[in-house]
Design a protein around this motif. Sequence first.
Motif, mmCIF file in Angstrom:
data_model
loop_
_atom_site.group_PDB
_atom_site.id
_atom_site.type_symbol
_atom_site.label_atom_id
_atom_site.label_comp_id
_atom_site.label_asym_id
_atom_site.label_seq_id
_atom_site.Cartn_x
_atom_site.Cartn_y
_atom_site.Cartn_z
ATOM 1 N N VAL A 1 -6.019 3.696 -6.295
ATOM 2 C CA VAL A 1 -7.183 3.780 -5.410
ATOM 3 C C VAL A 1 -7.487 5.260 -5.221
ATOM 4 O O VAL A 1 -6.707 5.995 -4.600
ATOM 5 C CB VAL A 1 -6.912 3.105 -4.053
ATOM 6 C CG1 VAL A 1 -8.127 3.249 -3.127
ATOM 7 C CG2 VAL A 1 -6.559 1.643 -4.251
ATOM 8 N N VAL B 1 -2.709 4.871 -3.206
ATOM 9 C CA VAL B 1 -3.874 5.544 -2.637
ATOM 10 C C VAL B 1 -3.641 7.049 -2.701
ATOM 11 O O VAL B 1 -2.702 7.566 -2.084
ATOM 12 C CB VAL B 1 -4.118 5.094 -1.182
ATOM 13 C CG1 VAL B 1 -5.373 5.753 -0.622
ATOM 14 C CG2 VAL B 1 -4.215 3.567 -1.093
ATOM 15 N N GLU B 2 -4.479 7.751 -3.449
ATOM 16 C CA GLU B 2 -4.273 9.192 -3.646
ATOM 17 C C GLU B 2 -5.626 9.875 -3.826
ATOM 18 O O GLU B 2 -6.482 9.410 -4.585
ATOM 19 C CB GLU B 2 -3.388 9.432 -4.868
ATOM 20 C CG GLU B 2 -3.161 10.898 -5.202
ATOM 21 C CD GLU B 2 -2.573 11.685 -4.041
ATOM 22 O OE1 GLU B 2 -3.193 12.717 -3.684
ATOM 23 O OE2 GLU B 2 -1.531 11.271 -3.487
ATOM 24 N N LEU C 1 -9.654 -2.640 1.013
ATOM 25 C CA LEU C 1 -8.490 -3.085 0.252
ATOM 26 C C LEU C 1 -7.964 -4.415 0.791
ATOM 27 O O LEU C 1 -8.077 -4.705 1.980
ATOM 28 C CB LEU C 1 -7.380 -2.036 0.310
ATOM 29 C CG LEU C 1 -7.737 -0.628 -0.182
ATOM 30 C CD1 LEU C 1 -6.510 0.271 -0.137
ATOM 31 C CD2 LEU C 1 -8.306 -0.689 -1.596
ATOM 32 N N GLN D 1 -3.528 11.819 -9.300
ATOM 33 C CA GLN D 1 -4.001 10.523 -9.800
ATOM 34 C C GLN D 1 -3.611 10.343 -11.265
ATOM 35 O O GLN D 1 -3.186 9.263 -11.679
ATOM 36 C CB GLN D 1 -5.513 10.422 -9.631
ATOM 37 C CG GLN D 1 -5.980 10.314 -8.187
ATOM 38 C CD GLN D 1 -7.488 10.480 -8.044
ATOM 39 O OE1 GLN D 1 -8.205 10.638 -9.027
ATOM 40 N NE2 GLN D 1 -7.965 10.471 -6.811
ATOM 41 N N ALA E 1 -10.408 5.398 2.450
ATOM 42 C CA ALA E 1 -10.173 4.671 1.202
ATOM 43 C C ALA E 1 -9.525 3.308 1.425
ATOM 44 O O ALA E 1 -9.437 2.505 0.493
ATOM 45 C CB ALA E 1 -9.295 5.514 0.274
ATOM 46 N N LEU E 2 -9.071 3.039 2.638
ATOM 47 C CA LEU E 2 -8.353 1.794 2.917
ATOM 48 C C LEU E 2 -9.273 0.652 3.337
ATOM 49 O O LEU E 2 -8.839 -0.500 3.401
ATOM 50 C CB LEU E 2 -7.315 2.022 4.021
ATOM 51 C CG LEU E 2 -6.367 3.217 3.838
ATOM 52 C CD1 LEU E 2 -5.466 3.356 5.060
ATOM 53 C CD2 LEU E 2 -5.528 3.039 2.580
ATOM 54 N N TRP F 1 0.859 -1.174 0.000
ATOM 55 C CA TRP F 1 0.000 0.000 0.000
ATOM 56 C C TRP F 1 0.899 1.229 0.000
ATOM 57 O O TRP F 1 1.718 1.410 0.921
ATOM 58 C CB TRP F 1 -0.859 0.061 1.256
ATOM 59 C CG TRP F 1 -2.015 -0.873 1.299
ATOM 60 C CD1 TRP F 1 -2.372 -1.825 0.403
ATOM 61 C CD2 TRP F 1 -2.998 -0.914 2.348
ATOM 62 N NE1 TRP F 1 -3.499 -2.473 0.816
ATOM 63 C CE2 TRP F 1 -3.914 -1.931 2.002
ATOM 64 C CE3 TRP F 1 -3.187 -0.202 3.536
ATOM 65 C CZ2 TRP F 1 -4.999 -2.258 2.817
ATOM 66 C CZ3 TRP F 1 -4.261 -0.514 4.335
ATOM 67 C CH2 TRP F 1 -5.171 -1.526 3.981
ATOM 68 N N ALA G 1 -7.117 8.509 2.654
ATOM 69 C CA ALA G 1 -6.964 7.630 3.819
ATOM 70 C C ALA G 1 -7.437 8.392 5.065
ATOM 71 O O ALA G 1 -7.312 9.615 5.139
ATOM 72 C CB ALA G 1 -5.506 7.219 3.964
ATOM 73 N N VAL H 1 0.402 4.861 0.542
ATOM 74 C CA VAL H 1 -0.664 5.713 1.068
ATOM 75 C C VAL H 1 -0.236 7.176 0.964
ATOM 76 O O VAL H 1 0.785 7.576 1.520
ATOM 77 C CB VAL H 1 -0.991 5.349 2.529
ATOM 78 C CG1 VAL H 1 -2.109 6.243 3.071
ATOM 79 C CG2 VAL H 1 -1.398 3.880 2.621
#
Length: 410
Positions: free
Chosen positions: A312, A287-288, A323, A294, A319-320, A262, A316, A264
């Motif tokens: 993703v 994750v952004e 996953l 993005q 958004a986690l 991940w 955070a 993050v």
Amino acid sequence: MNEEEITAQWLTVIGIGEDGYGGLGENARRALTEAGTIFGGKRHLELLPDNLEAKRVAWPTPFSDAYPMLLALRGHPVVVLASGDPMHFGMGAALTRHIERSEMRILPAPSSFALAAAAMGWPIQESQLLSVHGRPIETLFKAFVPNAKLIVLSNDGDTPANVARMLAQRGFAAARLTVLEHLGGPDERRIDGVAGSWDHPRCADLNVVAVDCGVVGQETRTFPLLAGLPDDAFEHDGQLTKRDVRAVTLAHLAPLPGELLWDVGAGCGSIGIEWMRSHPMCRALAVEANDKRQQLILHNSRALGVPDLHLVRGEAPAALAELPAPDAIFIGGGVTDPDVLSTCWAHLKPGGRLVANAVTIEGEMTLVDWRRKHGGDLTKLAVSQAQPLGSFDAWRAALPVTIYMVRKTN
């Protein structure tokens, strides 16, 4: 039907080449004779003689519909036809994810890679075997390095021209390409050319491309697989873990084949991209929350040969939530939010590594406090670079970075 009969090897996966039924061995022919149903592509089924009594079923669209069709025949003699070696970028590997290996028998034929290596006179152990069949062609960018010999299973007849264009784009205009069509069959054909002047018409859909990248030129842009790509390898808006810090961070993350990361607060995606470049089986989720970043992640992942990096979109820790559990986590931003650290820690697999970087005093205090509770190592990295100062050079120091690494024991 008893359990012993059900768990017998009811499914036989047969590799078949362009030489068709005539090139099959005795075991494969016997399985075809005894089968009640034969699955395969239209091209494969047409290679069989008319006297086989089994029902012939062409693969459905979408292909995922085939798995319940196969499982409905569990315990009855079934044959699946596949190209060449079914376990090398082939059907066999996909089937093992749905059917117990003990219920399958796999009879491979020479793969397209083996036939291409023989045609080129290239030792397989000195060649890189790649496939863009149903895969993003940008994965090839990572393989373009001086003196590399690549054997590429094409997606279709346009693949050779696309490979030539990509090579020229990266400065490998002098690379030599050989297209090998219908290997091992009566329609086998060879086409030779150079990337920078490739002007051949569309090739047969069934082809393999052999690429001799040749020596490096001044205009060639290549990147190592070791951690620490130059900063200008990435498109970014300033949110980039700089080269020296990135190399140390990835050393702490310690990627291993098959592991999931991940990343993050991924910024431009540099950590996740380098994680995936370390080995073809490494996977990463970036994750952004920022829309522009993005797009940078998507661009950089394609340009640097890891288009399978999964973006993703979200912030955070929310958004986690859904996953898959990671083997390692990097937090490049947001460490001052206690929910980010605690959520990441809760999802991390036992034995996994969490690495977090901080440049602010508040971020460092958070990491120091987390270390008191969970252990781990703290490293402060201060990097200076020589830059012009009038007619002289002077050291310009970047902001020091605190790197925290901890392994989850349970």
